[in-house]
Design a protein around this motif. Structure first.
Motif, mmCIF file in Angstrom:
data_model
loop_
_atom_site.group_PDB
_atom_site.id
_atom_site.type_symbol
_atom_site.label_atom_id
_atom_site.label_comp_id
_atom_site.label_asym_id
_atom_site.label_seq_id
_atom_site.Cartn_x
_atom_site.Cartn_y
_atom_site.Cartn_z
ATOM 1 N N VAL A 46 0.843 -1.195 0.000
ATOM 2 C CA VAL A 46 0.000 0.000 0.000
ATOM 3 C C VAL A 46 0.879 1.247 0.000
ATOM 4 C CG1 VAL A 46 -1.772 1.298 1.246
ATOM 5 C CG2 VAL A 46 -1.797 -1.216 1.297
ATOM 6 N N PHE A 47 0.666 2.129 -0.967
ATOM 7 C CA PHE A 47 1.277 3.454 -0.968
ATOM 8 C C PHE A 47 0.194 4.428 -0.510
ATOM 9 C CE2 PHE A 47 3.827 1.034 -3.895
ATOM 10 C CZ PHE A 47 5.124 1.490 -3.689
ATOM 11 N N ALA A 48 0.431 5.114 0.611
ATOM 12 C CA ALA A 48 -0.615 5.959 1.192
ATOM 13 C C ALA A 48 -0.083 7.351 1.504
ATOM 14 C CB ALA A 48 -1.178 5.314 2.461
ATOM 15 N N VAL A 49 -0.951 8.334 1.339
ATOM 16 C CA VAL A 49 -0.650 9.713 1.729
ATOM 17 C C VAL A 49 -1.698 10.150 2.753
ATOM 18 C CG1 VAL A 49 0.551 10.325 -0.389
ATOM 19 C CG2 VAL A 49 -1.940 10.584 -0.272
ATOM 20 N N GLY A 50 -1.598 11.393 3.212
ATOM 21 C CA GLY A 50 -2.464 11.834 4.292
ATOM 22 C C GLY A 50 -3.229 13.096 3.964
ATOM 23 N N PRO A 51 -4.066 13.548 4.892
ATOM 24 C CA PRO A 51 -4.910 14.711 4.637
ATOM 25 C C PRO A 51 -4.150 16.026 4.537
ATOM 26 C CG PRO A 51 -5.101 14.033 6.929
ATOM 27 C CD PRO A 51 -4.312 12.967 6.229
ATOM 28 N N MET A 52 -2.880 16.024 4.986
ATOM 29 C CA MET A 52 -2.126 17.279 5.013
ATOM 30 C C MET A 52 -1.148 17.410 3.851
ATOM 31 S SD MET A 52 -3.599 18.242 7.760
ATOM 32 C CE MET A 52 -2.792 19.669 8.476
ATOM 33 N N ASN A 53 -1.011 16.364 3.028
ATOM 34 C CA ASN A 53 -0.129 16.490 1.862
ATOM 35 C C ASN A 53 -0.582 17.668 0.999
ATOM 36 O OD1 ASN A 53 0.123 13.271 2.297
ATOM 37 N ND2 ASN A 53 1.938 14.053 1.286
ATOM 38 N N ALA A 54 0.385 18.426 0.493
ATOM 39 C CA ALA A 54 0.115 19.548 -0.419
ATOM 40 C C ALA A 54 -0.722 20.648 0.239
ATOM 41 C CB ALA A 54 -0.558 19.055 -1.704
ATOM 42 N N THR A 55 -0.503 20.853 1.542
ATOM 43 C CA THR A 55 -1.141 21.956 2.269
ATOM 44 C C THR A 55 -0.037 22.804 2.901
ATOM 45 O OG1 THR A 55 -1.282 20.943 4.477
ATOM 46 C CG2 THR A 55 -2.997 20.336 2.867
ATOM 47 N N PRO A 56 -0.373 23.937 3.517
ATOM 48 C CA PRO A 56 0.668 24.755 4.170
ATOM 49 C C PRO A 56 1.309 24.098 5.389
ATOM 50 C CG PRO A 56 -1.267 26.090 3.662
ATOM 51 C CD PRO A 56 -1.658 24.663 3.429
ATOM 52 N N PHE A 57 0.760 23.002 5.881
ATOM 53 C CA PHE A 57 1.352 22.277 7.014
ATOM 54 C C PHE A 57 2.735 21.788 6.594
ATOM 55 C CE2 PHE A 57 1.184 18.343 9.851
ATOM 56 C CZ PHE A 57 1.233 19.042 11.049
ATOM 57 N N GLN A 58 3.791 22.285 7.249
ATOM 58 C CA GLN A 58 5.144 22.118 6.726
ATOM 59 C C GLN A 58 5.574 20.667 6.569
ATOM 60 O OE1 GLN A 58 4.607 24.305 9.367
ATOM 61 N NE2 GLN A 58 5.826 26.160 9.089
ATOM 62 N N SER A 59 6.240 20.422 5.451
ATOM 63 C CA SER A 59 6.974 19.176 5.204
ATOM 64 C C SER A 59 6.093 17.938 5.248
ATOM 65 C CB SER A 59 8.145 19.035 6.185
ATOM 66 O OG SER A 59 9.031 20.116 6.018
ATOM 67 N N THR A 60 4.852 18.105 4.786
ATOM 68 C CA THR A 60 4.014 16.923 4.567
ATOM 69 C C THR A 60 4.346 16.387 3.180
ATOM 70 O OG1 THR A 60 2.289 18.489 3.974
ATOM 71 C CG2 THR A 60 2.143 17.458 6.135
ATOM 72 N N SER A 61 5.618 16.072 3.035
ATOM 73 C CA SER A 61 6.156 15.641 1.742
ATOM 74 C C SER A 61 6.391 14.150 1.740
ATOM 75 C CB SER A 61 7.478 16.360 1.491
ATOM 76 O OG SER A 61 8.335 16.232 2.614
ATOM 77 N N ARG A 62 5.935 13.471 2.775
ATOM 78 C CA ARG A 62 6.262 12.059 2.907
ATOM 79 C C ARG A 62 5.082 11.179 2.547
ATOM 80 N NH1 ARG A 62 11.146 11.679 4.764
ATOM 81 N NH2 ARG A 62 11.066 9.459 5.188
ATOM 82 N N GLY A 63 5.434 9.978 2.084
ATOM 83 C CA GLY A 63 4.448 8.948 1.830
ATOM 84 C C GLY A 63 4.793 7.718 2.644
ATOM 85 N N VAL A 64 3.853 6.792 2.689
ATOM 86 C CA VAL A 64 3.998 5.572 3.474
ATOM 87 C C VAL A 64 3.853 4.366 2.553
ATOM 88 C CG1 VAL A 64 2.900 4.146 5.254
ATOM 89 C CG2 VAL A 64 3.169 6.599 5.621
ATOM 90 N N VAL A 65 4.741 3.382 2.722
ATOM 91 C CA VAL A 65 4.562 2.077 2.102
ATOM 92 C C VAL A 65 4.223 1.094 3.214
ATOM 93 C CG1 VAL A 65 5.539 0.345 0.553
ATOM 94 C CG2 VAL A 65 6.418 2.682 0.490
ATOM 95 N N GLY A 66 3.062 0.454 3.133
ATOM 96 C CA GLY A 66 2.640 -0.511 4.142
ATOM 97 C C GLY A 66 2.540 -1.902 3.547
ATOM 98 N N PHE A 67 2.925 -2.930 4.327
ATOM 99 C CA PHE A 67 2.983 -4.298 3.822
ATOM 100 C C PHE A 67 3.283 -5.228 4.985
ATOM 101 C CE2 PHE A 67 6.954 -2.068 3.633
ATOM 102 C CZ PHE A 67 7.909 -2.947 4.122
ATOM 103 N N VAL A 68 3.220 -6.529 4.742
ATOM 104 C CA VAL A 68 3.713 -7.507 5.700
ATOM 105 C C VAL A 68 5.181 -7.757 5.381
ATOM 106 C CG1 VAL A 68 3.548 -9.876 6.525
ATOM 107 C CG2 VAL A 68 1.468 -8.555 6.112
ATOM 108 N N SER A 69 6.018 -7.596 6.401
ATOM 109 C CA SER A 69 7.466 -7.547 6.195
ATOM 110 C C SER A 69 8.103 -8.930 6.138
ATOM 111 C CB SER A 69 8.117 -6.751 7.337
ATOM 112 O OG SER A 69 9.515 -6.947 7.367
ATOM 113 N N PRO A 70 9.006 -9.154 5.173
ATOM 114 C CA PRO A 70 9.777 -10.398 5.163
ATOM 115 C C PRO A 70 10.859 -10.452 6.227
ATOM 116 C CG PRO A 70 10.448 -8.990 3.332
ATOM 117 C CD PRO A 70 9.274 -8.325 3.982
ATOM 118 N N MET A 71 11.082 -9.355 6.935
ATOM 119 C CA MET A 71 12.008 -9.358 8.061
ATOM 120 C C MET A 71 11.313 -9.791 9.344
ATOM 121 S SD MET A 71 14.953 -8.514 6.886
ATOM 122 C CE MET A 71 15.931 -8.005 8.297
ATOM 123 N N THR A 72 10.143 -9.232 9.621
ATOM 124 C CA THR A 72 9.463 -9.451 10.891
ATOM 125 C C THR A 72 8.270 -10.395 10.793
ATOM 126 O OG1 THR A 72 7.900 -7.627 10.621
ATOM 127 C CG2 THR A 72 10.074 -7.081 11.536
#
Length: 617
Positions: free
Chosen positions: A64-90
């Motif tokens: 899953v590639f997910a973003v949030g409600p604050m991306n592309a708003t004046p809220f500083q540095s909401t420049s990040r995205g999330v990759v979610g998955f079941v990990s082959p490490m854990t």
């Protein structure tokens, strides 16, 4: 979708890699209010869509590639995205965040989440536009590095950097368990470093994901209010991130070494000489190797740096982060800065997490030193071997020779050796190697790592306040501190705000400013307790997923032998460690605060209080 605040694009895009078909799902208002986005939306989708019995490399796993409600708003540095998955490490839920411009571009498509299901028949890349997705052939990209792949896909799409690409390298194709993803933007790289997202994409025959910008622009419930709030945080933000602006995270090397809490020689020691630390310090990088400052979208901090090492043929590379310098330098007793930079650049290009790879190499080197690996296992397993470090990166990504064993990570390597003795040298939790923040020297990290849903991640419980002498050497109230820090990070990763900016300018704990920002964006009437409960809900759902997968219970909430039985031998933190009885006492306090049972499982009452009953079956 009309009930959703207009700061949300409002859709989830499901891409079925085997058939190429897609499905558009409306984001429910209830889910947005419960989970915000980003991290929260990713764990909800994994909980809903991935069977508890699915292996991380099964087609049933979802990325899953997910973003949030604050991306592309004046809220500083909401420049990040999330990759979610079941990990082959854990073998549990994992979310890995990354910056650059890809997340902002995803926001413009209107897709708050993009979920990749199944597996492609041949090596492919996924093209995303605001109209949907297609699965494109990429057999000719087999074996290419991350930067090469990003460039090749951009050229194929024909609009240059208006196509935003995140890619796996050869390590991902070869399913090195800690293979990562790298996004190259016009200004800065973003790396989804931990947990093995690159390996899971590799198992799905996906080489890259490419996003073309769309037309969606978030509309805020109170744009003036959010802009005024954000403007008021600029001065403290810039003052609180001065070190990062100058040196990036590499500026932490000298001060943390001076505290005696920087792992050396596979964490046998936790301090090196001032001369060694200076050799790989941010000050040294800035003086001799940095060529430019780089930044993610919507960020004034510019903590990224590009470096050049002409003697190694490196004309432009990203500066090694502090965590990477721990993994590839101090844990190896390697202070040849040019070789360290070369090894880090190789990991970026081959697509490997520098933390897990470095700590795994250090573990293998100690096992070799102690006679648990045969003398002919590899010529590159001596501590201090800088040239060997570079060679081991290549061997690991290709899974050749000793590299095939290193590619499994330190925990699986330990299982293949004399397990009883080898486990004494492990430095991690729940299958994931620790980051650079000492669980012997920082009590908050001890309980934080032990209860982390991601294992050895420093993005669950945060070390920042501990370096300011809060919960560093006391267990009084430290269990609650760790839990609340986990709420803080869950909220931050669901808003997708950069951790450095949130801690530097908005506060290291959840406070009224975060609640006000969400109110201004969404129009929801939320206070600090409501925001805290969202973080608590997300963390409990992560824990529940892991409980259902059989990897989260009291016996799993533990720390490695060295942390619990061997005190730091010298330096300012000499004598510090976390004995078993101390950890047990903190676990009791932590479980009670969380409303979990004696085995560390969320109770029915807790799940009901947090509106998570539907996930309990």
């Amino acid at each position: 979708m009309s009930d959703l605040p207009s700061t949300y694009g409002g859709e989830i895009l499901h891409v079925y890699l085997d058939s190429g078909e897609t499905e558009r799902e409306e984001l429910a208002l209830e889910d947005a209010r419960l989970f915000l986005g980003g991290n929260g939306l990713a764990v909800e989708l994994v909980a809903d869509r991935v069977p508890p019995s699915a292996d991380p490399f099964d087609a049933d796993n979802v990325v899953v590639f997910a973003v949030g409600p604050m991306n592309a708003t004046p809220f500083q540095s909401t420049s990040r995205g999330v990759v979610g998955f079941v990990s082959p490490m854990t073998n549990g839920f994992f979310d890995s965040t990354f910056g650059g411009t890809f997340p902002r571009a995803q926001k413009t498509t209107g897709f708050e989440a993009i979920a990749l299901h199944g597996a492609a028949d041949e090596l492919s890349y996924v093209r995303i536009t605001e109209d949907g997705a297609s699965v494109e052939p990429a057999v000719d990209l087999a074996g290419q590095g991350t930067y090469e792949t990003c460039e090749a896909v951009r050229e194929r799409e024909g609009v240059g950097y208006d196509t935003h690409v995140i890619a796996a390298g050869p390590a991902g194709e070869n399913q090195v368990r800690y293979a990562c993803l790298l996004h190259e933007s016009e200004r800065r790289e973003g790396v989804a470093g931990r947990g093995g997202s690159g390996a899971v994409l590799g198992s799905k025959n996906v080489k890259a994901v490419a996003i073309r910008e769309g037309e969606f622009e978030p509309e805020l419930a109170d744009a003036d209010g959010l802009r005024k709030l954000a403007t008021g945080r600029m001065k403290p933000l810039m003052e609180g991130t001065e070190m990062l602006q100058e040196y990036g995270t590499s500026g932490l090397v000298n001060p943390i070494n001076e505290m005696g809490k920087l792992g050396q020689h596979n964490n046998r020691y936790e301090q090196t000489t001032p001369e060694n630390a200076e050799a790989i310090s941010g000050e040294r990088f800035r003086e001799e190797f940095v060529t430019e400052d780089t930044t993610c979208a919507n960020c004034a901090v510019a903590c990224g740096k590009h470096i050049a090492v002409q003697s190694a043929g490196i004309t432009e590379a990203k500066i090694p982060e502090f965590e990477s310098l721990f993994g590839t330098a101090t844990m190896q007793e390697v202070y040849d800065v040019k070789r360290v930079m070369e090894a880090n650049d190789l990991c970026d290009r081959l697509g490997m997490d520098t933390i897990s790879w470095g700590v795994t190499v250090a573990f293998a080197r100690e096992c070799y030193e102690e006679g648990l690996l045969p003398e002919d296992a590899s010529p590159h397993l001596e501590f201090g071997d800088a040239e060997g470090l570079v060679e081991l990166a290549k061997l690991t990504a290709r899974r050749e020779g000793i590299g095939d064993r290193l590619a499994a990570g330190s925990f699986r390597l330990a299982e293949s050796l004399d397990a009883e003795e080898a486990t004494r040298y492990l430095h991690g939790a729940k299958g994931l190697e620790f980051a650079a923040h000492s669980p012997r020297g920082l009590k908050g990290m001890a309980i934080g790592y032990a209860t982390s849903t991601r294992g050895g991640s420093h993005h669950d419980t945060r070390p920042t306040l501990q370096y300011q002498a809060e919960h560093d050497e006391t267990t009084d109230g430290t269990a609650e501190f760790a839990a609340r820090s986990q709420h803080f990070t869950a909220v931050g990763d669901s808003l997708t705000q950069c951790r450095f900016v949130s801690e530097g300018g908005w506060g290291e704990r959840l406070n009224e400013r975060y609640a006000e920002a969400v109110q201004y964006a969404t129009g929801w009437d939320l206070d600090v307790d409501d925001i805290e409960r969202i973080g608590e809900r997300i963390y409990n759902l992560e824990r529940l997923v892991n409980v259902q997968r059989g990897i989260a219970g009291r016996e799993d909430d533990t720390l490695p032998y060295r942390v619990m039985h061997e005190a730091i031998p010298d330096g300012p933190a000499a004598g510090m460690f976390c004995p078993p009885e101390e950890l047990e006492a903190m676990l009791e306090e932590y479980y009670a605060f969380r409303g979990w049972d004696d085995d560390g499982r969320p109770t029915d009452e807790t799940l009901e209080r947090l509106d998570l009953e539907r996930f309990a079956a």
